[in-house]
Each structure stands twice: as C-alpha cells, then as structure tokens.
Motif scaffolding. Structure first.
Motif, PDB file in Angstrom:
ATOM      1  N   ASP A  14       0.309  -1.008  -0.102  1.00 11.03           N
ATOM      2  CA  ASP A  14       0.176  -0.039   0.132  1.00 11.03           C
ATOM      3  C   ASP A  14       0.443   1.131   0.082  1.00 11.03           C
ATOM      4  OD1 ASP A  14      -2.249  -1.501   0.014  1.00 11.03           O
ATOM      5  OD2 ASP A  14      -2.480  -1.071   2.279  1.00 11.03           O
ATOM      6  N   ASP A  15       1.758   0.975   0.718  1.00  7.71           N
ATOM      7  CA  ASP A  15       2.601   2.023   1.105  1.00  7.71           C
ATOM      8  C   ASP A  15       4.185   2.360  -0.486  1.00  7.71           C
ATOM      9  OD1 ASP A  15       4.156   1.739   4.532  1.00  7.71           O
ATOM     10  OD2 ASP A  15       2.015   2.394   3.491  1.00  7.71           O
ATOM     11  N   ALA A  17       2.537   1.409  -2.874  1.00  4.88           N
ATOM     12  CA  ALA A  17       1.193   2.415  -4.363  1.00  4.88           C
ATOM     13  C   ALA A  17       1.184   4.024  -4.068  1.00  4.88           C
ATOM     14  CB  ALA A  17      -0.097   0.808  -4.014  1.00  4.88           C
ATOM     15  N   ALA A  18       1.018   3.801  -2.985  1.00  2.00           N
ATOM     16  CA  ALA A  18       1.499   5.600  -2.348  1.00  2.00           C
ATOM     17  C   ALA A  18       2.325   6.724  -2.968  1.00  2.00           C
ATOM     18  CB  ALA A  18       0.467   5.713  -0.956  1.00  2.00           C
ATOM     19  N   ASP A  20       3.880   5.847  -5.141  1.00  2.00           N
ATOM     20  CA  ASP A  20       4.173   5.292  -6.719  1.00  2.00           C
ATOM     21  C   ASP A  20       3.134   6.287  -8.016  1.00  2.00           C
ATOM     22  OD1 ASP A  20       4.686   2.083  -8.346  1.00  2.00           O
ATOM     23  OD2 ASP A  20       5.931   3.744  -7.221  1.00  2.00           O
ATOM     24  N   ARG A  21       1.470   6.112  -7.001  1.00  2.00           N
ATOM     25  CA  ARG A  21       1.282   7.451  -7.216  1.00  2.00           C
ATOM     26  C   ARG A  21       1.316   9.016  -7.165  1.00  2.00           C
ATOM     27  NH1 ARG A  21      -2.703   4.318  -4.470  1.00  2.00           N
ATOM     28  NH2 ARG A  21      -2.289   5.952  -2.475  1.00  2.00           N
ATOM     29  N   LEU A  22       1.757   8.885  -6.020  1.00  2.00           N
ATOM     30  CA  LEU A  22       2.233  11.062  -5.695  1.00  2.00           C
ATOM     31  C   LEU A  22       3.548  10.758  -6.967  1.00  2.00           C
ATOM     32  CD1 LEU A  22       1.874  13.228  -4.071  1.00  2.00           C
ATOM     33  CD2 LEU A  22       3.794  11.825  -2.647  1.00  2.00           C
ATOM     34  N   ARG A  24       3.741   9.688  -9.496  1.00  2.00           N
ATOM     35  CA  ARG A  24       2.822   9.667 -11.708  1.00  2.00           C
ATOM     36  C   ARG A  24       2.314  11.834 -11.445  1.00  2.00           C
ATOM     37  NH1 ARG A  24       2.005   4.805 -10.673  1.00  2.00           N
ATOM     38  NH2 ARG A  24      -0.260   5.197  -9.811  1.00  2.00           N
ATOM     39  N   ALA A  25       1.483  11.964  -9.936  1.00  2.00           N
ATOM     40  CA  ALA A  25       0.621  12.891 -10.371  1.00  2.00           C
ATOM     41  C   ALA A  25       1.552  14.512  -9.935  1.00  2.00           C
ATOM     42  CB  ALA A  25      -0.187  12.910  -8.654  1.00  2.00           C
ATOM     43  N   GLN A  26       2.140  14.228  -9.200  1.00  2.00           N
ATOM     44  CA  GLN A  26       3.945  15.468  -9.279  1.00  2.00           C
ATOM     45  C   GLN A  26       4.871  15.160 -10.817  1.00  2.00           C
ATOM     46  OE1 GLN A  26       5.215  15.835  -5.692  1.00  2.00           O
ATOM     47  NE2 GLN A  26       3.390  16.190  -4.630  1.00  2.00           N
ATOM     48  N   ASP A  27       4.805  14.329 -11.395  1.00  2.00           N
ATOM     49  CA  ASP A  27       5.856  14.188 -12.013  1.00  2.00           C
ATOM     50  C   ASP A  27       7.175  13.676 -11.879  1.00  2.00           C
ATOM     51  OD1 ASP A  27       7.121  15.779 -15.638  1.00  2.00           O
ATOM     52  OD2 ASP A  27       6.590  13.904 -14.967  1.00  2.00           O
ATOM     53  N   ARG A  30       9.943   7.958  -8.299  1.00  2.00           N
ATOM     54  CA  ARG A  30       9.642   6.516  -7.041  1.00  2.00           C
ATOM     55  C   ARG A  30      10.913   7.157  -6.064  1.00  2.00           C
ATOM     56  NH1 ARG A  30       9.734   0.919  -6.692  1.00  2.00           N
ATOM     57  NH2 ARG A  30       7.819   1.359  -7.695  1.00  2.00           N
TER      58      ARG A  30
END
Length: 111
Positions: A14-15, A17-18, A20-22, A24-27, A30
């Motif tokens: 879960d951490d 994945a979070a 990775d999402r962040l 992608r969102a901030q370009d 990781r």
C-alpha cells in the motif's frame, strides 16, 4: 541534478502504491518521493528533539498542570524563597579613579 545512491528497501504494498501515485501526480521519480519523505521526516524529528522535554521534566509539567492556580502560585512563591536564600551575593566589579589607586589596592593584597 543531485546524485542518488542506490539502496534496496522493502515497503508494504500500500505504501509503495501510494508513493507511485504521488510520483505520477507530481511528475517525479519514485526515488525523489522516497528521498523527500525521508528529508521531511528527519527535519520533523530534529524540530521535535529541540522542543522535546526529558521524561522527568515532562512528568514534572504534568504534576504542575494538575495543581490549581493557587497551589501553583504557592509553589512558585516557595521556590522563589528557596532560590533567594541559596543564592550567593553578586560581587560587583571594582573600579578605580586612577591607575595609582589600582596599584595601591593591588599592593595591599586585593582586599
């Protein structure tokens, strides 16, 4: 660009994945997200350590806060009396009108 050292870490899914999402969102990468999280955590810990009380001091603060305002004033008053009673008088610096007066004082043994 800052050079990064390679490390291997294990994260809960879960951490990861979070992160990775962040990223992608901030370009961002990781690695940047993880490094930024570490920088912020370290800064927060350093700020807290500056303001942290030792365990005995924290316990004293808890005891003090449990007192009523009147009891706190009474204790502060008693501590003030104790500190005044135990303090040594402050020695004032010596001054001389002339060098000759200083030399005479010095010859007499500085009393």
């Amino acid at each position: 660009m800052t050079a990064y050292a390679k490390i291997a870490i294990s994260l809960p899914p879960d951490d990861l994945a979070a992160a990775d999402r962040l990223a992608r969102a901030q370009d961002r990468s990781r690695s940047w997200i993880v490094a930024e999280a570490i920088r912020r955590y370290v800064a927060e810990q350093e700020r807290e350590s500056v303001h942290a009380l030792g365990s005995s001091r924290a316990a004293q603060v808890k005891r003090d806060l449990a007192l009523t305002a009147t009891e706190r004033i009474r204790e502060a008053d008693e501590l003030g009396v104790l500190s005044v009673a135990s303090s040594r008088p402050i020695e004032q610096p010596r001054t001389f009108q002339t060098y000759d007066a200083f030399a005479k004082w010095r010859r007499r043994g500085r009393t």
